[in-house]
Design an enzyme around this catalytic site. Sequence first.
Site, PDB file in Angstrom:
ATOM      1  N   ARG A  24       0.825  -1.223   0.000  1.00 46.29           N
ATOM      2  CA  ARG A  24       0.000   0.000   0.000  1.00 46.29           C
ATOM      3  C   ARG A  24       0.851   1.263   0.000  1.00 46.29           C
ATOM      4  O   ARG A  24       0.484   2.263   0.623  1.00 46.29           O
ATOM      5  CB  ARG A  24      -0.946   0.029   1.202  1.00 46.29           C
ATOM      6  CG  ARG A  24      -2.000  -1.042   1.195  1.00 46.29           C
ATOM      7  CD  ARG A  24      -3.214  -0.594   0.405  1.00 46.29           C
ATOM      8  NE  ARG A  24      -4.205  -1.647   0.351  1.00 46.29           N
ATOM      9  CZ  ARG A  24      -5.334  -1.642   1.058  1.00 46.29           C
ATOM     10  NH1 ARG A  24      -5.608  -0.641   1.840  1.00 46.29           N
ATOM     11  NH2 ARG A  24      -6.168  -2.628   0.943  1.00 46.29           N
ATOM     12  N   ARG A  28      -3.432   6.781   0.774  1.00 42.27           N
ATOM     13  CA  ARG A  28      -3.935   7.979   1.437  1.00 42.27           C
ATOM     14  C   ARG A  28      -2.993   8.686   2.398  1.00 42.27           C
ATOM     15  O   ARG A  28      -3.265   9.801   2.809  1.00 42.27           O
ATOM     16  CB  ARG A  28      -5.253   7.651   2.157  1.00 42.27           C
ATOM     17  CG  ARG A  28      -6.386   7.511   1.157  1.00 42.27           C
ATOM     18  CD  ARG A  28      -7.633   7.032   1.822  1.00 42.27           C
ATOM     19  NE  ARG A  28      -7.410   5.684   2.358  1.00 42.27           N
ATOM     20  CZ  ARG A  28      -8.354   4.957   2.947  1.00 42.27           C
ATOM     21  NH1 ARG A  28      -9.554   5.460   3.130  1.00 42.27           N
ATOM     22  NH2 ARG A  28      -8.095   3.746   3.377  1.00 42.27           N
ATOM     23  N   ARG A  37      -6.810  11.460  -6.059  1.00 38.87           N
ATOM     24  CA  ARG A  37      -8.002  10.707  -5.668  1.00 38.87           C
ATOM     25  C   ARG A  37      -9.235  11.616  -5.712  1.00 38.87           C
ATOM     26  O   ARG A  37     -10.306  11.210  -6.149  1.00 38.87           O
ATOM     27  CB  ARG A  37      -7.738  10.126  -4.275  1.00 38.87           C
ATOM     28  CG  ARG A  37      -8.886   9.544  -3.526  1.00 38.87           C
ATOM     29  CD  ARG A  37      -9.255   8.163  -4.028  1.00 38.87           C
ATOM     30  NE  ARG A  37     -10.315   7.618  -3.193  1.00 38.87           N
ATOM     31  CZ  ARG A  37     -11.564   8.064  -3.196  1.00 38.87           C
ATOM     32  NH1 ARG A  37     -11.902   9.032  -4.005  1.00 38.87           N
ATOM     33  NH2 ARG A  37     -12.474   7.534  -2.399  1.00 38.87           N
ATOM     34  N   ASP A  74      -6.776  -2.680  -7.283  1.00 41.43           N
ATOM     35  CA  ASP A  74      -7.255  -3.350  -6.070  1.00 41.43           C
ATOM     36  C   ASP A  74      -7.538  -4.810  -6.384  1.00 41.43           C
ATOM     37  O   ASP A  74      -7.867  -5.151  -7.525  1.00 41.43           O
ATOM     38  CB  ASP A  74      -8.529  -2.667  -5.543  1.00 41.43           C
ATOM     39  CG  ASP A  74      -8.809  -3.097  -4.112  1.00 41.43           C
ATOM     40  OD1 ASP A  74      -8.190  -2.526  -3.200  1.00 41.43           O
ATOM     41  OD2 ASP A  74      -9.607  -4.026  -3.908  1.00 41.43           O
ATOM     42  N   TYR A 147     -14.490 -12.032   0.241  1.00 43.66           N
ATOM     43  CA  TYR A 147     -15.191 -10.777  -0.087  1.00 43.66           C
ATOM     44  C   TYR A 147     -16.415 -11.034  -0.966  1.00 43.66           C
ATOM     45  O   TYR A 147     -17.456 -10.400  -0.793  1.00 43.66           O
ATOM     46  CB  TYR A 147     -14.237  -9.798  -0.793  1.00 43.66           C
ATOM     47  CG  TYR A 147     -13.235  -9.167   0.143  1.00 43.66           C
ATOM     48  CD1 TYR A 147     -13.575  -8.075   0.940  1.00 43.66           C
ATOM     49  CD2 TYR A 147     -11.944  -9.670   0.256  1.00 43.66           C
ATOM     50  CE1 TYR A 147     -12.658  -7.500   1.807  1.00 43.66           C
ATOM     51  CE2 TYR A 147     -11.021  -9.103   1.131  1.00 43.66           C
ATOM     52  CZ  TYR A 147     -11.381  -8.016   1.897  1.00 43.66           C
ATOM     53  OH  TYR A 147     -10.487  -7.457   2.764  1.00 43.66           O
TER      54      TYR A 147
HETATM   55  O1  1CP Z   1      -0.018  -1.610  -2.417  1.00 43.58           O
HETATM   56  C1  1CP Z   1      -0.296  -0.688  -3.199  1.00 43.58           C
HETATM   57  O2  1CP Z   1       0.079   0.480  -3.043  1.00 43.58           O
HETATM   58  C2  1CP Z   1      -1.064  -1.018  -4.464  1.00 43.58           C
HETATM   59  C3  1CP Z   1      -2.477  -0.866  -4.441  1.00 43.58           C
HETATM   60  C4  1CP Z   1      -3.389  -1.765  -3.624  1.00 43.58           C
HETATM   61  C5  1CP Z   1      -3.288  -3.134  -3.320  1.00 43.58           C
HETATM   62  C6  1CP Z   1      -2.150  -4.080  -3.610  1.00 43.58           C
HETATM   63  C7  1CP Z   1      -4.607  -1.305  -3.093  1.00 43.58           C
HETATM   64  C8  1CP Z   1      -5.090   0.078  -3.177  1.00 43.58           C
HETATM   65  N1  1CP Z   1      -5.257  -2.386  -2.546  1.00 43.58           N
HETATM   66  C9  1CP Z   1      -4.486  -3.501  -2.653  1.00 43.58           C
HETATM   67  C10 1CP Z   1      -4.789  -4.883  -2.234  1.00 43.58           C
HETATM   68  C11 1CP Z   1      -5.971  -5.134  -1.385  1.00 43.58           C
HETATM   69  N2  1CP Z   1      -7.213  -4.577  -1.439  1.00 43.58           N
HETATM   70  C12 1CP Z   1      -6.000  -6.153  -0.400  1.00 43.58           C
HETATM   71  C13 1CP Z   1      -4.855  -7.078  -0.101  1.00 43.58           C
HETATM   72  C14 1CP Z   1      -3.865  -6.485   0.818  1.00 43.58           C
HETATM   73  C15 1CP Z   1      -4.373  -6.135   2.189  1.00 43.58           C
HETATM   74  O3  1CP Z   1      -4.762  -7.053   2.935  1.00 43.58           O
HETATM   75  O4  1CP Z   1      -4.351  -4.935   2.510  1.00 43.58           O
HETATM   76  C16 1CP Z   1      -7.281  -6.152   0.183  1.00 43.58           C
HETATM   77  C17 1CP Z   1      -7.783  -7.057   1.288  1.00 43.58           C
HETATM   78  C18 1CP Z   1      -8.055  -5.148  -0.487  1.00 43.58           C
HETATM   79  C19 1CP Z   1      -9.479  -4.817  -0.240  1.00 43.58           C
HETATM   80  C20 1CP Z   1      -9.646  -3.401   0.087  1.00 43.58           C
HETATM   81  N3  1CP Z   1      -9.530  -2.384  -0.822  1.00 43.58           N
HETATM   82  C21 1CP Z   1      -9.872  -2.818   1.352  1.00 43.58           C
HETATM   83  C22 1CP Z   1      -9.997  -3.585   2.674  1.00 43.58           C
HETATM   84  C23 1CP Z   1     -11.398  -3.814   3.022  1.00 43.58           C
HETATM   85  C24 1CP Z   1     -11.594  -4.576   4.305  1.00 43.58           C
HETATM   86  O5  1CP Z   1     -12.122  -3.959   5.229  1.00 43.58           O
HETATM   87  O6  1CP Z   1     -11.247  -5.762   4.372  1.00 43.58           O
HETATM   88  C25 1CP Z   1      -9.957  -1.420   1.171  1.00 43.58           C
HETATM   89  C26 1CP Z   1     -10.260  -0.372   2.198  1.00 43.58           C
HETATM   90  C27 1CP Z   1      -9.698  -1.173  -0.216  1.00 43.58           C
HETATM   91  C28 1CP Z   1      -9.603   0.145  -0.884  1.00 43.58           C
HETATM   92  C29 1CP Z   1      -8.243   0.558  -1.297  1.00 43.58           C
HETATM   93  N4  1CP Z   1      -7.382  -0.199  -2.095  1.00 43.58           N
HETATM   94  C30 1CP Z   1      -6.216   0.495  -2.333  1.00 43.58           C
HETATM   95  C31 1CP Z   1      -6.346   1.769  -1.668  1.00 43.58           C
HETATM   96  C32 1CP Z   1      -5.320   2.866  -1.706  1.00 43.58           C
HETATM   97  C33 1CP Z   1      -7.599   1.782  -1.032  1.00 43.58           C
HETATM   98  C34 1CP Z   1      -8.181   2.943  -0.243  1.00 43.58           C
HETATM   99  C35 1CP Z   1      -9.264   3.622  -1.033  1.00 43.58           C
HETATM  100  C36 1CP Z   1      -9.197   5.115  -1.117  1.00 43.58           C
HETATM  101  O7  1CP Z   1      -8.181   5.727  -1.399  1.00 43.58           O
HETATM  102  O8  1CP Z   1     -10.268   5.711  -0.908  1.00 43.58           O
END
Ligand code: 1CP
Length: 341
Positions: A24, A28, A37, A74, A147
């Site tokens: 990540r 943010r 964003r 994502d 999910y």
């Molecule tokens: O790592 C990076 O910088 C690349 C981008 C990336 C990756 C690899 C994002 C951007 N998401 C992910 C993978 C991801 N997404 C995973 C696997 C890794 C982990 O466990 O963190 C998972 C479970 C998700 C699902 C997801 N997407 C969630 C979690 C939900 C939950 O409660 O279980 C969330 C909040 C997101 C949104 C998201 N994805 C990425 C960002 C920057 C965001 C935030 C959204 C925003 O900016 O508003």
Amino acid sequence: MKKKLLIRTLQGEKTSRVPFWLMRQAGRYLPEYRELRKQAGSFLNLCFNPEMAARVTLQPIERFDMDAAILFSDILVVPHALGQKLEFTEGEGPKLEPLKKINDIDFEAFDKKLSPIYETIRTVKKNLAEDKALIGFAGAPWTIACYMIQGRGDNEFTEAKKFAFSNTAEFDQMMEKLVAATSHYLIEQIKAGVDAVQIFDSWAGLLPEPYFGRWVIQPTQNIVKAVHKVYPDFPIIGFPRRAGMFYQDYAEQAGVSCVGIDQYTPLDRAICSFGSKVAIQGNLDPVALLAGGKTLEGEIKRILAAAGKSPFIFNLGHGIIKETPPAHVELLAKLVKAHER
Ligand code: 1CP
């Protein structure tokens, strides 16, 4: 051209410096991310806009000079491309519409939906320095299924697990379809130009024996085989988060070149048990990076010392926390780059 440091490590070479990137790393905690964003309007608009997504992918590299960029997207774009409606609501995270049966996959429609992501990869590659690697990724079938069934994030995924435990044959079929979709998706990312891929199994730790083998190791092994059939020896990082005592089985059986460990797994013991078979990545507690100061410095030093000369990629044990001050990431970059071995 000199070979990329991250790729050399993934191939098991002992390098004089430890490569680093952070899960990540685009997101943010960076003001420049928040700006783009806002312009994009929604998170999914940002993921599906190749020009903007490429800029976001490169932002952390420009600021901190990591050894790898990770594609900005994502894991949930896969259920979306399989036809399950997806929404990200502000402050609440992802919402997926209730799952109907997954039909046989129409790969043409699937690729059409994901084509902006392949375009992001090509755009990043044109703008990324030769010595940096671009990492593509996908969620592992188990985590994606959590999910898809639960419809939102959760810490236990009880509904998803209950479904799997009550309908094992149907769930096995779902996993097979997800293996096919994920293999295809990763192969397309490699075609578009990524240098390595990571399979995120964020919820691997929710499965007891024997289901860890059945729904974490087996599907991952099948994906690795499918990718290697087209791209032999292509570097693949597997991240079965919170796998505990199962990490060793995963490292020995999944077929990946590198295993990402969480912050709960002692690095020195991980190296003893499977560090001669695969490279290891990870381990820094995201909260230590959030806290900064002496604890952060101490943890970085502990990890680098434990890594010794073995093939190791410095990273977090899970994603960066959004309140993390960018100055803490700067300190991390400085300490990891200055460490010679
Ligand atoms: O790592 C990076 O910088 C690349 C981008 C990336 C990756 C690899 C994002 C951007 N998401 C992910 C993978 C991801 N997404 C995973 C696997 C890794 C982990 O466990 O963190 C998972 C479970 C998700 C699902 C997801 N997407 C969630 C979690 C939900 C939950 O409660 O279980 C969330 C909040 C997101 C949104 C998201 N994805 C990425 C960002 C920057 C965001 C935030 C959204 C925003 O900016 O508003």
